[in-house]
Design an enzyme around this catalytic site. Structure first.
Site, PDB file in Angstrom:
ATOM      1  N   GLY A 686      38.607  41.014  41.691  1.00  0.00           N
ATOM      2  CA  GLY A 686      37.972  42.647  41.568  1.00  0.00           C
ATOM      3  C   GLY A 686      38.585  43.390  40.551  1.00  0.00           C
ATOM      4  N   HIS A 687      38.764  44.406  39.934  1.00  0.00           N
ATOM      5  CA  HIS A 687      39.255  45.473  38.742  1.00  0.00           C
ATOM      6  C   HIS A 687      39.544  47.053  39.620  1.00  0.00           C
ATOM      7  CE1 HIS A 687      38.040  42.552  36.433  1.00  0.00           C
ATOM      8  NE2 HIS A 687      36.894  42.600  36.214  1.00  0.00           N
ATOM      9  N   GLY A 688      40.797  46.901  38.978  1.00  0.00           N
ATOM     10  CA  GLY A 688      41.539  48.512  39.507  1.00  0.00           C
ATOM     11  C   GLY A 688      41.880  49.195  38.464  1.00  0.00           C
ATOM     12  N   THR A 692      43.849  43.585  37.334  1.00  0.00           N
ATOM     13  CA  THR A 692      42.518  42.827  37.455  1.00  0.00           C
ATOM     14  C   THR A 692      43.347  41.816  38.506  1.00  0.00           C
ATOM     15  OG1 THR A 692      41.671  42.762  35.403  1.00  0.00           O
ATOM     16  CG2 THR A 692      40.945  41.108  36.845  1.00  0.00           C
ATOM     17  N   LYS A 707      47.399  40.486  41.772  1.00  0.00           N
ATOM     18  CA  LYS A 707      46.910  41.407  40.774  1.00  0.00           C
ATOM     19  C   LYS A 707      47.726  41.403  39.703  1.00  0.00           C
ATOM     20  CE  LYS A 707      46.905  44.778  43.039  1.00  0.00           C
ATOM     21  NZ  LYS A 707      47.117  46.285  43.270  1.00  0.00           N
ATOM     22  N   ASP A 819      48.944  56.774  49.957  1.00  0.00           N
ATOM     23  CA  ASP A 819      47.421  55.865  49.597  1.00  0.00           C
ATOM     24  C   ASP A 819      47.180  55.334  50.529  1.00  0.00           C
ATOM     25  OD1 ASP A 819      44.890  56.447  48.863  1.00  0.00           O
ATOM     26  OD2 ASP A 819      45.371  54.828  46.887  1.00  0.00           O
TER      27      ASP A 819
END
Length: 999
Positions: A686-688, A692, A707, A819
């Site tokens: 995944g990427h944010g 990464t 992460k 969040d």
């Protein structure tokens, strides 16, 4: 003439056929005289109702049957339609019909005799239905709780007829229609409650002369500002005046005492100052008064307590002093007394509840003295006794033990004494019994088995004696037990292991003896197990280590034998300190606490370990040796690679890894080389926005998630090379971020994702987490690869709630997540939830630098659209109540299967308004996830929706705490026995919430 040939239509929509037929009839009737005109008018009404059915598809409209010919008998057979004797439609009431759409145009031309239009609790699209402004006969207009947005138009055209105007609980914005209201001279009811989007405004004095018939004026949460107008005291027709939740300042005008017909006066949640006017005692018709959450000082007027019809007296969270007037005990009507969080002194009136149907006593957080009122439950209606944090003395009145309606009994932090009446422990409907921090004596009786709805039993820091009864296992709903710091002796009953919902078991500081029961390992929901400072003996059952990483404390007992390896691995030796008989199977490189090696047996092995079947010692030693060999081998390989590459060769990931500084929060079974080497493309999952995410399988077979967060060039000095002056790493040099990360690393809770360690380097930072094989909750709910049943979803909701409650209430300094959303709830192999991403991305995002850094920071602080609490519209301050709101949205996702924002919800609509409308209309079942239509847990799902609505209240102070949410979800859990429903009283576990009358 109309042909006698039967009319046929092959078009799919049957209503289209009906429209064509009506048109033919209408044209044919032209010129037929008065009778023909009347028939045409009736047909026009039927045609409009048909258009309504077309525009508002839904199950509610299915009851309007247009199959009869030539004209349906809508006056008699259509629910919600009322006609006069001439067949003219005078009322359309589709309240709570679950409709979604726009009101068709032409309503006034088609229904010229319409006097009442009730559209509340539906989904009205396209803003305010302006066509109704042409209905000159309209007397009642209700569009409440329908998600109507935009500006309110000029209502002056309805000036001669409109009596009732209800526009409450919508999304109106722009200017408040104060001027046009002045023209509605027949108006009797004006309700604009809960429309916070209006511009700041003040009511004009022109209302005084223009609205002589006004009885009900509800303007709560409408952005009103300034003082309460003195002239309101001259609107003597008022029976209900509600101005709560605004920005009102100054004093309460004495002129309000002239409102002789007033029954309801609500001014809570403002900034009012001064004293409560004694003159309010002149309002002899007053039944409910709520002045809570202001800055009022002085005493409670005796004149107010003498009012003959007073049912609700709420003055909590002010600065009131003096005593509660004793005359309040003479009331025959009082149901709710809520005066908590003031500075009141003296005694609670001794006759309180003796003559009245008292439902709530809430006097917590004052300086009240004397005894508890003995007759509080005399009329059998009392549900809440909340007197915590006062200076009360004496015993609990014996009659309280038989007060079966009680839902919450909280008397903690006083000076009460004597034996606790046995019935208190067995109250059949109570969810919380809190006796902590008093001087109570006597045992925990076997009557606790009758407490079938009990979720929390708190009795710490008393002088309770006897043994813990095994009958406590019959109170199967228990979530928290805290009996710490008492004089309880004997063994811990093995039956405690049957309390499957138990989240906390605190028994420290007692005189418990015997072994730790193996059955406690069955408490899969347990987060806190504290058995310290007792006289327990025998070994620590290794099976209890399956509860890790929960908080376990066995210190200061008489335990003996080897410390289970998982406790050593997790670095939890402090939790076993003070047990001289404990030992370790192999020498540890630790200085504190020092534990001896377990003694060797005759054969050279540690005495009794293998004989007892504990071959784990050999395995542990083998693992340590194997790990050491792997590390040495890897270092040799890396050194060889470096030698081959030469000084001028490109830098490999392995060689760069030496520049990382490590901060670890758990005992690690890997080193940084193993992590860094695996940061390759095939491991990316995944990427944010900040980096990464990699899925890495370690040599031990364990999976971790890493992460990788990039450090901007501006923070690296531009060159990207490692700077010796910054050798602590650009991340670890950031004190604020480092504090936040270390705080997260110190958290030990089974519903919070475990952060193993952090690697801080010159060009990137690495966060190493436990890996969650089932992804996140968003994917599970809104993807297509599986379907979670309701027990699983409820377990997820409970886990997230417990994790947040831990952050908000169980730490020295509360942590606000900022969040909460379904994509930040990760699921392990058994679908147990783990809350992730604790605002770190927010901090990093705010420090990315560049032209957009300020906007990025603002957006990140505000969380994620669809989950944002409404107060973010005017404040960026994050509070625990913001987390509660976001959790409410997640709970709605779980119950409905819907996303927070969907086109079906309409313009500017979200799941909160959609669900709230369903719940308010009593149509919760229609909001449930249709994929679970087969579920036998529909009632529990409905209860969860109701909890979610409370969490998403637009006023932060009215939301429950997360501790309370845990209690409510436990009570709404999927169990077989029928559970008594709580009333609609808005009451928080931490007693933050006001108690509202539901009359």
């Amino acid at each position: 003439m109309v042909s006698s040939t039967p009319f046929r239509c092959s078009l799919p929509p049957p209503l289209l056929c009906w429209f064509i037929l009506l048109t033919i009839i209408f044209l044919a009737a032209d010129g037929d005289g008065g009778g023909g005109a009347a028939a045409a008018a009736l047909d026009t009404q039927a045609a409009y109702l048909a258009r309504m059915k077309e525009q508002f598809p839904g199950p509610g409209m299915s009851r309007w049957d247009f199959s009869s010919s030539p004209t349906p008998d809508y006056c008699r057979s259509f629910p919600g339609v009322t006609c006069d004797v001439g067949g003219n439609v005078t009322s359309v009431d589709v309240t709570s019909w679950r409709l979604s759409g726009r009101l068709p145009p032409g309503i006034c031309a088609s229904l010229p005799w319409l006097r009442e239009l009730r559209l509340g609790y539906n989904d009205l699209r396209g803003g305010f239905p302006r066509d109704v402004l042409n209905c000159t006969a309209l007397e009642v207009l209700n569009v409440s709780n329908s998600g109507v947005s935009g500006a309110v138009p000029d209502l002056s055209s309805l000036q001669r007829s409109l009596r009732v105007l209800d526009m409450s609980n919508n999304l109106f914005s722009g200017a408040f229609p104060a001027a046009s209201l002045s023209n509605l001279t027949a108006l009797e009811v004006a309700n604009f409650n809960e429309n916070p989007g209006f511009d700041i405004w003040r009511p004009p004095e022109s209302w005084l002369a223009a609205l002589p018939r006004l009885r009900v004026l509800i303007l709560s949460t409408t952005s009103m500002r300034g003082g309460i107008p003195e002239w309101l005291g001259n609107m003597t027709s008022l029976t209900d005046l509600e101005l709560s939740g605004n920005f009102l300042t100054g004093r309460i005008p004495v002129s309000l005492a002239r409102l002789n017909n007033l029954q309801f006066l609500e001014l809570y949640y403002n900034e009012l100052e001064g004293v409560v006017p004694v003159e309010l005692g002149n309002l002899t018709e007053l039944t409910d008064i709520d002045l809570s959450e202001n800055r009022l000082a002085g005493g409670i007027p005796e004149s107010l307590c003498l009012l003959p019809n007073l049912r609700v007296l709420q003055l909590y969270t002010n600065r009131l002093t003096g005593g509660i007037p004793p005359v309040l005990g003479n009331s025959t009507q009082l149901r709710i007394l809520s005066v908590y969080r003031n500075q009141l002194t003296g005694e609670i009136p001794g006759d309180l509840g003796r003559w009245s149907p008292l439902n709530v006593i809430e006097v917590s957080e004052n300086q009240l003295t004397g005894p508890l009122p003995p007759h509080a439950c005399a009329n059998g209606d009392l549900q809440y006794i909340l007197v915590l944090s006062n200076l009360l003395t004496g015993p609990i009145p014996p009659a309280y033990g038989g007060c079966s309606p009680l839902l919450r009994f909280r008397v903690s932090n006083n000076h009460l004494d004597g034996d606790v009446p046995p019935g208190i422990f067995g109250l059949p409907h109570a969810s919380i019994v809190d006796l902590s921090y008093n001087h109570f004596t006597g045992p925990v009786p076997a009557t606790v088995s009758a407490a079938t709805n009990l979720t929390s039993l708190f009795a710490s820091n008393n002088r309770i004696t006897g043994e813990l009864p095994p009958e406590i296992a019959a109170a199967s709903g228990l979530v928290k037990i805290d009996l710490s710091n008492n004089l309880i002796g004997g063994a811990i009953p093995e039956a405690v292991g049957k309390l499957s919902r138990l989240n906390q078991l605190s028994l420290q500081g007692n005189r418990l003896t015997g072994p730790i029961p193996e059955t406690l390992s069955g408490l899969r929901s347990l987060n806190v197990l504290n058995l310290s400072e007792n006289a327990l003996s025998g070994p620590i059952p290794e099976s209890l280590c399956t509860l890790l990483p929960n908080s376990l404390d066995f210190s200061d007992n008489n335990l003996s034998g080897p410390v289970p390896p998982p406790l050593i691995k997790e670095g939890l030796l402090e939790s076993v300190a003070g047990n001289p008989g404990l030992c370790v199977a192999f020498r540890l490189n630790l200085t504190s606490p020092a534990l001896p090696l377990c003694p060797r047996g005759p054969g050279g092995l540690r005495r009794g370990l293998l004989a007892g079947g504990n071959a784990w010692v050999v395995a542990a030693c083998a693992l340590v040796c194997a790990a050491a060999a792997l590390v040495l081998a890897r270092r040799c390989v890396l050194r060889a690679r470096t030698d081959v590459a030469g000084e001028g060769a490109p830098t490999s990931p392995a060689s760069r890894s030496s520049s990382y500084d490590v901060t670890s929060f758990h005992k690690l079974t890997f080193d940084q080389h193993e992590i860094v080497e695996a940061l390759i493309d095939k491991n990316i999952v995944g990427h944010g926005g900040s980096g990464t995410v990699y899925k890495i399988e370690l040599s031990s077979g364990e999976l971790v998630a890493v992460k990788k967060l990039w450090v901007p060039a501006a923070r690296r000095g531009g060159s990207g090379k490692h700077d010796v002056a910054g050798s602590n790493g650009s991340w670890m040099g950031d004190r604020e971020l480092r504090t936040e990360v270390e705080t997260l690393g110190s958290i030990r809770h089974k519903n919070i994702v475990k952060l193993y360690c952090c690697y801080a380097g010159a060009d990137s930072n690495l966060l190493v987490y436990e890996y969650m094989p089932n992804g996140n909750l968003w994917e599970a709910l809104h993807g297509c690869y599986l379907l979670l049943d309701w027990p699983t979803r409820h377990r997820v909701a409970m886990g997230v709630a417990q994790g947040l409650a831990y952050l908000h209430h169980d730490l020295m300094f509360p942590i606000v997540h900022r969040d909460i959303k379904s994509s930040n709830v990760l699921l392990d192999a058994g679908f147990e939830p783990k809350v992730a991403d604790f605002g770190i991305a927010k901090v990093l995002q705010a420090r990315h630098g560049g032209a957009d850094s300020r906007d990025a920071s603002t957006a990140t602080i505000a969380g994620t659209y669809g989950y944002l609490a409404p107060e973010y519209a005017y404040s960026s301050k994050a509070t625990t109540k913001c987390d509660v709101y976001s959790f409410g949205v997640v709970l709605m996702e779980l119950a409905t299967g819907r996303k927070p924002i969907e086109p079906e919800f309409g313009d500017t609509r979200d799941i909160v308004h959609w669900v709230s409308g369903k719940v308010a209309a009593g149509a919760e079942a229609a909001a449930l996830d249709k994929r679970l239509a087969w579920s036998p847990y529909k009632e529990e799902m409905v209860q969860a929706l109701r909890v979610a609505v409370r969490c998403t209240c637009s006023i932060p102070g009215l939301r429950p705490t997360m501790a309370d949410v845990v209690q409510m979800l436990a009570e709404a859990g999927p169990r077989t026995p029928t559970k008594d429903k709580l009333d609609n009283t808005n009451k928080g576990d931490d007693d933050e919430q006001q108690v509202r009358s539901t009359d």
